[in-house]
Scaffold this motif. Structure first.
Motif, PDB file in Angstrom:
ATOM      1  N   TYR A 358       0.891  -1.244   0.075  1.00  0.00           N
ATOM      2  CA  TYR A 358      -0.074  -0.042  -0.094  1.00  0.00           C
ATOM      3  C   TYR A 358       0.970   1.191   0.007  1.00  0.00           C
ATOM      4  O   TYR A 358       0.483   2.440  -0.299  1.00  0.00           O
ATOM      5  N   ASP A 422      -2.611  -3.176  -9.335  1.00  0.00           N
ATOM      6  CA  ASP A 422      -3.938  -2.235  -8.725  1.00  0.00           C
ATOM      7  C   ASP A 422      -4.341  -3.116  -7.372  1.00  0.00           C
ATOM      8  O   ASP A 422      -4.539  -2.565  -6.491  1.00  0.00           O
ATOM      9  N   THR A 426      -4.050  -0.996  -3.921  1.00  0.00           N
ATOM     10  CA  THR A 426      -5.189  -0.483  -3.659  1.00  0.00           C
ATOM     11  C   THR A 426      -5.627  -1.352  -2.127  1.00  0.00           C
ATOM     12  O   THR A 426      -6.355  -1.043  -1.302  1.00  0.00           O
ATOM     13  N   LYS A 427      -5.329  -2.882  -2.351  1.00  0.00           N
ATOM     14  CA  LYS A 427      -5.836  -3.465  -1.127  1.00  0.00           C
ATOM     15  C   LYS A 427      -4.981  -4.014  -0.135  1.00  0.00           C
ATOM     16  O   LYS A 427      -5.027  -4.878   0.685  1.00  0.00           O
ATOM     17  N   ILE A 600      -4.174   4.536   2.028  1.00  0.00           N
ATOM     18  CA  ILE A 600      -3.990   4.061   0.692  1.00  0.00           C
ATOM     19  C   ILE A 600      -3.542   5.230  -0.211  1.00  0.00           C
ATOM     20  O   ILE A 600      -2.997   5.002  -1.229  1.00  0.00           O
ATOM     21  N   PRO A 602      -5.518   6.646  -2.962  1.00  0.00           N
ATOM     22  CA  PRO A 602      -5.826   6.733  -4.177  1.00  0.00           C
ATOM     23  C   PRO A 602      -5.662   7.577  -4.999  1.00  0.00           C
ATOM     24  O   PRO A 602      -5.764   8.716  -4.711  1.00  0.00           O
ATOM     25  N   GLN A 607      -9.949   3.856  -8.372  1.00  0.00           N
ATOM     26  CA  GLN A 607      -9.181   3.393  -7.429  1.00  0.00           C
ATOM     27  C   GLN A 607      -9.909   3.285  -5.986  1.00  0.00           C
ATOM     28  O   GLN A 607      -9.727   2.227  -5.355  1.00  0.00           O
ATOM     29  N   ARG A 610     -12.467   0.571  -5.228  1.00  0.00           N
ATOM     30  CA  ARG A 610     -11.904  -0.751  -5.225  1.00  0.00           C
ATOM     31  C   ARG A 610     -11.432  -0.976  -3.747  1.00  0.00           C
ATOM     32  O   ARG A 610     -11.075  -2.359  -3.237  1.00  0.00           O
ATOM     33  N   ILE A 611     -11.251  -0.038  -2.746  1.00  0.00           N
ATOM     34  CA  ILE A 611     -10.993  -0.202  -1.653  1.00  0.00           C
ATOM     35  C   ILE A 611     -12.082  -0.611  -0.571  1.00  0.00           C
ATOM     36  O   ILE A 611     -12.925  -0.102  -0.573  1.00  0.00           O
TER      37      ILE A 611
END
Length: 634
Positions: A358, A422, A426-427, A600, A602, A607, A610-611
């Motif tokens: 991250y 990604d 992102t995760k 994160i 983003p 983006q 998608r968190i």
């Protein structure tokens, strides 16, 4: 005694580590015109395969094709050094077909090293990087254990499992990189001093056995494909057909006796005794983990895989373990075909440090230090292919950074590499990340066959694809378009021959004339069969062009829907989030969303969507806040 430092050479880009990520990163940066240094602990382990001797498979094989389409080396290298090639999932749709090759692991390493040595702008050097030179949060170079200070505009870290590596075999533990190589012990601590969060991960390998002691008659033979296959779009069918005889793999299984041996010795299994601290891979667990987690399964598949043409060493795929050596021997001897097998190397677990991903931008540049990039297992992934894909992107962006050019971001709709990066930035990841086709929502677009159509133009723009190769690519595109156009202009009329053919396929007969394109859309009809009823093209078409024509026509409706979804995504990707936004000042955001967004950071609304923990209401509030211009955190 402290080693005295001295100023050595200055480069545009420095890559630390010459595994699969480091090789692609260094080659990409150098081929873009950057003076590049590749530093590795051991020159004998360039592009080494410490785990399974293979390249490709579901999702992973598509990444190799993407690396090749961008101008990378993994596809070309495995095409030169494979011992077996197989296309998997041939009975399924094009979105999940995957090429897999067994590698001659020593030949693969030697060939990649030679390619690096011959590359202009690229210097390969043995050494251990202990620290980074950082000024005002900008990387300026690296310092090796011999005291050499190398300057650079960009640095890429691809340290893999060597970062504070520790090998574990039963009760035995010692500091080591993969395959008993020297570990990198100081760089991790210096990254922590710079403010990076590190995690501890774990992976492992199975025992290797002497092929002369295997009873192959008690196993099932797995042969390679006779039809030409290759990973690189530059490789020819002729080269495939000219290769030496392919080597077989062999299938066998664990059994109740194997499981009984493992259960009786779980108290000596580092996985369960608390010795191993690192988190292991969910999708490639050790055999002891599988026996515990899937206690109801009477057996597990094992593939006996050759490690090369000039060795009798075989890899027991599926038997990864960190059990004591004596227990490993008992496990091996309990398996059909391996009753007399001599173990040449025991399996082991290895713990190592990763940089929590991250902390990275979608370019793989770190948020903390400008000009510093990370790639491969350093970012928490597993697999040679995932490493190569990240290395390619990090090398491109480190090269762009050094040249003062705009960096490259691959979107989820562009490539599996884009999906992986990604996901990571992102995760994050709590375990070694593995690419799966299920992770890609646009997998019908991200296929094995069309990686060149998706990425070759970008590779050419970056200077990584030659003009000659790009011209061949353009000719292929034109040929596909021309044949699709031709099939839209030819009509097939109902007659006895046509309807007899359809009846033999269990299909409905024609009552009216149809376009050849629509005739080909029938699932039972292939392009070759279609040519029975229409004139052949003036020039015979290459099988790769025919493949594209078939897929584009048969899946036209699904592909159109996928592209419509991609267009919606692009609109969200276009909505940038300013870097200095103050999330604490946004009223109405849920607490979890606020915390995740701050962590994160983003780059776009897409983006942010998608968190995990950021819901649609949070996105709406964020979008309005940005549109109102109330964004800057001073």
């Amino acid at each position: 005694m402290e080693v005295k430092q001295y100023v050595s050479k200055t480069y545009d880009v420095i890559v630390v580590g010459a595994g699969h990520a480091g090789c692609e990163a260094a080659l990409a940066a150098a081929r873009m015109g950057n003076k590049t240094l590749l530093v590795t602990i051991n020159l004998e382990m360039v592009a080494f395969m410490p785990c399974n001797p293979s390249i490709g498979g579901p999702a992973k094989g598509i990444v190799v094709r993407e690396v090749d389409a961008l101008g990378g080396e993994m596809g070309r290298n495995i095409d030169k050094t494979y011992v077996q090639m197989r296309m998997l999932n041939t009975g399924k749709g094009p979105a999940v077909r995957a090429l897999r090759a067994q590698a001659d692991k020593r030949a693969y390493s030697i060939e990649m090293k030679h390619t690096i040595e011959r590359e202009p702008n690229l210097t390969l050097r043995q050494g251990i990087v202990d620290d980074l030179i950082v000024e005002d949060n900008v990387v300026k170079g690296v310092i090796t254990n011999t005291g050499a200070r190398y300057g650079a505009k960009s640095v890429v870290l691809t340290t893999g499992t060597a970062a504070r590596g520790k090998i574990i075999i039963g009760e035995l533990m010692y500091s080591s990189g993969p395959n008993n190589s020297q570990p990198s012990m100081k760089l991790s601590g210096n990254l922590e001093k710079l403010g990076f969060e590190l995690k501890r991960f774990k992976t492992g390998t199975p025992p290797r056995v002497d092929g002369n002691t295997i009873d192959y008659a008690l196993t099932e033979e797995q042969k390679g494909d006779e039809e030409p296959n290759h990973f690189s779009f530059e490789s020819s069918d002729e080269a495939y057909l000219a290769v030496k005889e392919q080597l077989s793999c062999w299938l066998t299984y664990t059994n109740e006796m194997t499981h009984k041996i493992i259960r009786a010795n779980l108290d000596r299994a580092p996985m369960f005794s608390g010795v191993i601290e690192g988190v292991g891979p969910r999708y490639c667990p050790s055999i002891e983990d599988k026996i515990v987690r899937f206690a109801d399964k009477p057996r597990h598949q094992l593939f006996i895989e050759p490690e090369g043409r000039n060795t009798d060493e075989y890899y027991l795929q599926g038997l990864s373990t960190s059990m004591p050596e004596e227990i490993q021997q008992k496990m091996v001897h309990s398996i059909k075909g391996l009753e007399q097998a001599e173990m040449m190397r025991p399996g082991y677990a290895i713990e190592y440090d990763i940089v929590s991903p991250y902390q990275l931008r979608p370019t793989l540049e770190t948020k903390l230090i400008s000009g510093l990039y990370t790639a491969g297992q350093t970012n928490g992934t597993s697999g040679y292919e995932e490493a190569a894909g990240q290395g390619m992107l990090a090398g491109i962006n480190a090269g762009c950074h050094a040249l003062g050019k705009e960096e490259v971001i691959l979107k989820r709709s562009d490539a599996y590499i884009g999906v992986m990066v990604d996901d990571l930035v992102t995760k994050g990841t709590n375990e070694p990340y593995r690419l799966l086709t299920s992770r890609a929502e646009y997998r019908l677009i991200l296929r094995h066959d069309n990686a060149d159509l998706r990425l070759t133009e970008l590779g050419h723009q970056l200077g990584l694809i030659s003009d000659e190769r790009f011209e061949a690519f353009e000719a292929k595109k034109a040929a596909v378009a021309a044949e699709e156009k031709r099939l839209k202009e030819i009509r097939i009329k109902p007659n006895d021959e046509v309807n007899a053919f359809l009846a033999s396929k269990g299909d409905t007969p024609l009552k009216d004339g149809v376009l050849a394109r629509d005739f080909l859309r029938r699932p039972e009809v292939s392009y070759t069969e279609l040519l029975q009823f229409i004139p052949a093209p003036e020039q015979p078409l290459d099988h790769r062009i025919i493949e594209q024509v078939e897929i584009q026509i048969k899946y036209a409706g699904y592909i159109k829907k996928a592209y419509q979804k991609i267009e919606k995504l692009k609109r969200m990707e276009a909505k940038k989030i300013p870097e200095r936004i103050d999330y604490d000042a946004i009223e109405g955001l849920a607490t979890e969303a606020q915390q995740k967004l701050k962590k994160i950071q983003p780059a776009t609304l897409a983006q942010a969507s998608r968190i995990s923990g950021v819901n649609p209401a949070d996105l709406s509030i964020l979008a309005i806040y940005i549109e109102q211009g109330r964004i800057a955190k001073i």
